[in-house]
Design an enzyme around this catalytic site. Structure first.
Site, PDB file in Angstrom:
ATOM      1  N   ALA A  21      37.797  33.126  23.213  1.00 51.51           N
ATOM      2  CA  ALA A  21      39.149  32.755  23.306  1.00 51.51           C
ATOM      3  C   ALA A  21      39.842  32.530  24.549  1.00 51.51           C
ATOM      4  CB  ALA A  21      39.967  33.874  22.520  1.00 51.51           C
TER       5      ALA A  21
ATOM      6  N   GLY B 209      40.534  28.021  29.723  1.00 53.56           N
ATOM      7  CA  GLY B 209      40.841  27.599  30.946  1.00 53.56           C
ATOM      8  C   GLY B 209      39.748  27.381  31.943  1.00 53.56           C
TER       9      GLY B 209
ATOM     10  N   VAL C  73      38.374  29.894  33.694  1.00 55.80           N
ATOM     11  CA  VAL C  73      37.500  30.897  33.584  1.00 55.80           C
ATOM     12  C   VAL C  73      36.555  30.459  32.279  1.00 55.80           C
ATOM     13  CG1 VAL C  73      36.882  33.207  33.453  1.00 55.80           C
ATOM     14  CG2 VAL C  73      38.691  32.457  34.973  1.00 55.80           C
ATOM     15  N   GLY C  74      37.350  30.185  31.216  1.00 56.82           N
ATOM     16  CA  GLY C  74      36.388  30.032  30.021  1.00 56.82           C
ATOM     17  C   GLY C  74      35.716  29.031  30.098  1.00 56.82           C
TER      18      GLY C  74
ATOM     19  N   ARG D  86      44.663  26.700  23.547  1.00 58.90           N
ATOM     20  CA  ARG D  86      46.105  26.274  23.091  1.00 58.90           C
ATOM     21  C   ARG D  86      46.161  24.910  22.732  1.00 58.90           C
ATOM     22  NH1 ARG D  86      50.267  28.622  27.954  1.00 58.90           N
ATOM     23  NH2 ARG D  86      50.111  30.958  27.390  1.00 58.90           N
TER      24      ARG D  86
ATOM     25  N   GLU E   4      34.312  43.616  33.629  1.00 62.22           N
ATOM     26  CA  GLU E   4      33.744  43.514  35.141  1.00 62.22           C
ATOM     27  C   GLU E   4      34.643  42.326  35.759  1.00 62.22           C
ATOM     28  OE1 GLU E   4      32.472  44.138  38.325  1.00 62.22           O
ATOM     29  OE2 GLU E   4      30.907  45.198  36.958  1.00 62.22           O
TER      30      GLU E   4
ATOM     31  N   GLU F 223      49.704  30.250  41.483  1.00 61.76           N
ATOM     32  CA  GLU F 223      50.134  29.946  40.373  1.00 61.76           C
ATOM     33  C   GLU F 223      51.712  29.226  40.526  1.00 61.76           C
ATOM     34  OE1 GLU F 223      48.710  29.946  37.440  1.00 61.76           O
ATOM     35  OE2 GLU F 223      47.100  31.192  38.073  1.00 61.76           O
TER      36      GLU F 223
ATOM     37  N   LYS G 200      44.383  45.823  38.952  1.00 62.79           N
ATOM     38  CA  LYS G 200      43.195  45.954  39.389  1.00 62.79           C
ATOM     39  C   LYS G 200      42.994  47.655  39.900  1.00 62.79           C
ATOM     40  CE  LYS G 200      42.609  41.280  40.429  1.00 62.79           C
ATOM     41  NZ  LYS G 200      42.711  40.245  41.375  1.00 62.79           N
TER      42      LYS G 200
ATOM     43  N   GLY H 280      38.401  32.506  40.712  1.00 66.43           N
ATOM     44  CA  GLY H 280      38.061  30.899  40.616  1.00 66.43           C
ATOM     45  C   GLY H 280      37.043  30.789  39.494  1.00 66.43           C
TER      46      GLY H 280
END
Length: 433
Positions: free
Chosen positions: A10, A13, A15-16, A46, A131, A192, A207, A304
């Protein structure tokens, strides 16, 4: 050979997309390491029509990630949507309730709802792996949960946001103003369009919440983190700090103080020769102090496509191998509800910068005001060169002996109203090695 491990991803972007590419490029090697294939069977995002550099028609498409999480024809739900609530939370809850393993890079989700999700994972005997939620490709979660288990952890601290570290590094090397460097960071994709979570310290606080829970066996509690951003730090402060032998870094710090926990994120002065001062650019670094091993530092790229995808895939490989640990190291039922030390009880040395009116006697008046506030001064520097285009004021910096936060806040209040002080004074905490 075992049955393939089937993934539903899901979020496609940065990372995906990176996860899909890594799993495709390294398929044979990963299969050899796991003793089974890892197959992507379903995806959700999306927008379907975006060019992502790979063919999404090879996978089942879902407009609704929650529906995908309920699909029985997958073993692992990989959540890369982001956000502490909304679709990300609903989909992860659905996946866990459906008996699926979950791998996520979502630090906000874990910081705010980690306890509930950990309990769900344990009840359904599935993994909750995160992680990639902290420090990108730096394997700090695995280090705390596995590699350092023989140690009582005394302190965890570090540079947890690459955007902030990049901005401070460029300000340091170029002398450019914060707003100017931030605009460049946005153009380069390091920040961003709305950078407030990064530069305001919230991202680092998410974090730190996770790291503290893993390090100290406590329930994650984001609301207990004291947070300051770097927006008030100027190139002048970076130069003056350098004169005193320090670098400015935005740090996250978690440590025990007796029976209480101290969690804080704020700009910090660290010695120029310290390990954290050497960490520049978009890099992250986390230092852990263990009771037997002493200090251990891990450093690497904190964000990244490649680094974060690397961490996500490492979690997927753990699931494929059957390495399912308790999400926070201990069973959720054993995590302690900690007592927290508020920032007002913090003690240490401080950097205090004021803009003084350029007149005879102003320095003595300001120093007298600090004495009235019971601030003990170790060093004072009054720069002789006026601030550009403001020839009626001079920067004055005080480095204090160890004192407490209440005293320093009292001093700030006095100086803010002082006739010889122009603009708001700036306070930065100092961390000694």
């Amino acid at each position: 050979m075992k049955e393939p491990l089937k993934l539903a991803i899901a979020g496609l972007g940065t990372v995906g997309g990176g996860v899909v590419k890594v799993l495709t490029e390294e398929a044979k090697r990963i299969e050899a390491l796991c003793g089974r294939k890892i197959e992507i069977v379903a995806v959700s995002a999306r927008h379907r029509q975006h060019d992502r550099g790979f063919d999404i028609d090879a996978f089942r498409w879902y407009d609704d990630p929650v529906a995908m999480a309920a699909d029985p024809d997958s073993d692992v739900f990989v959540e890369l949507i982001g956000g502490s609530d909304g679709a990300a939370k609903l989909a992860v809850e659905q996946a866990l309730a459906s008996g699926k393993h979950v791998v996520t890079a979502n630090k906000a989700l874990i910081a705010h709802h980690g306890t509930t999700l950990a309990r769900m994972a344990e009840e359904n005997q599935v993994a909750l792996q995160f992680e990639a939620a902290v420090a990108g490709g730096v394997p700090i979660i695995k280090a705390l949960r596995e590699g350092l288990v023989a140690n009582g952890i005394e302190r965890v601290s570090g540079i947890l946001n690459g955007t902030c570290n990049y901005i401070l590094t460029v300000m340091e090397t170029s002398g450019r103003e914060y707003e100017d460097v931030l605009a460049d960071a946005q153009k380069l994709g390091y920040a961003e369009a709305d950078p407030s979570f990064d530069v305001g310290g919230t991202d680092a606080a998410h974090k730190l919440t996770i790291l503290a829970s893993l390090a100290f066996g406590t329930l994650p509690d984001f609301d207990q983190v004291y947070v300051e951003g770097l927006e008030t730090v100027t190139p002048l402060d970076i130069r003056l700090a350098d004169d005193f032998g320090y670098k400015v870094r935005l740090l996250g710090i978690a440590q025990r103080d007796g029976k209480r926990m101290e969690l804080r994120v704020h700009p910090t002065l660290v010695g120029k020769n310290s390990s954290l001062a050497a960490v520049t650019g978009v890099f992250n670094a986390v230092e852990v102090v263990g009771s037997h091993v002493g200090p251990v530092m891990l450093e690497g790229r904190g964000a990244g496509e490649g680094p974060t995808a690397s961490a996500v895939v490492a979690d997927i490989v753990d699931v494929a191998r059957g390495n399912i640990a308790q999400p926070f190291g201990l069973p959720a039922s054993m995590l302690e509800e900690a007592s927290y030390k508020p920032i007002k009880d913090h003690t240490g040395a401080y950097y205090l910068r004021v803009h003084a009116v350029d007149r005879a006697g102003s320095m003595a008046e300001i120093t007298r005001a600090l004495a009235e506030a019971e601030v003990s001064i170790e060093r004072i520097v009054q720069r002789k060169d006026p601030i550009p285009e403001e020839d009626n004021r001079l920067p004055v910096v005080f480095i204090t002996h160890d004192t407490d936060e209440v005293t320093m806040q009292r001093a700030l209040a006095l100086l803010a109203k002082h006739k010889d002080v122009v603009d708001e004074p700036l306070l930065i905490r100092i961390e000694q090695e």
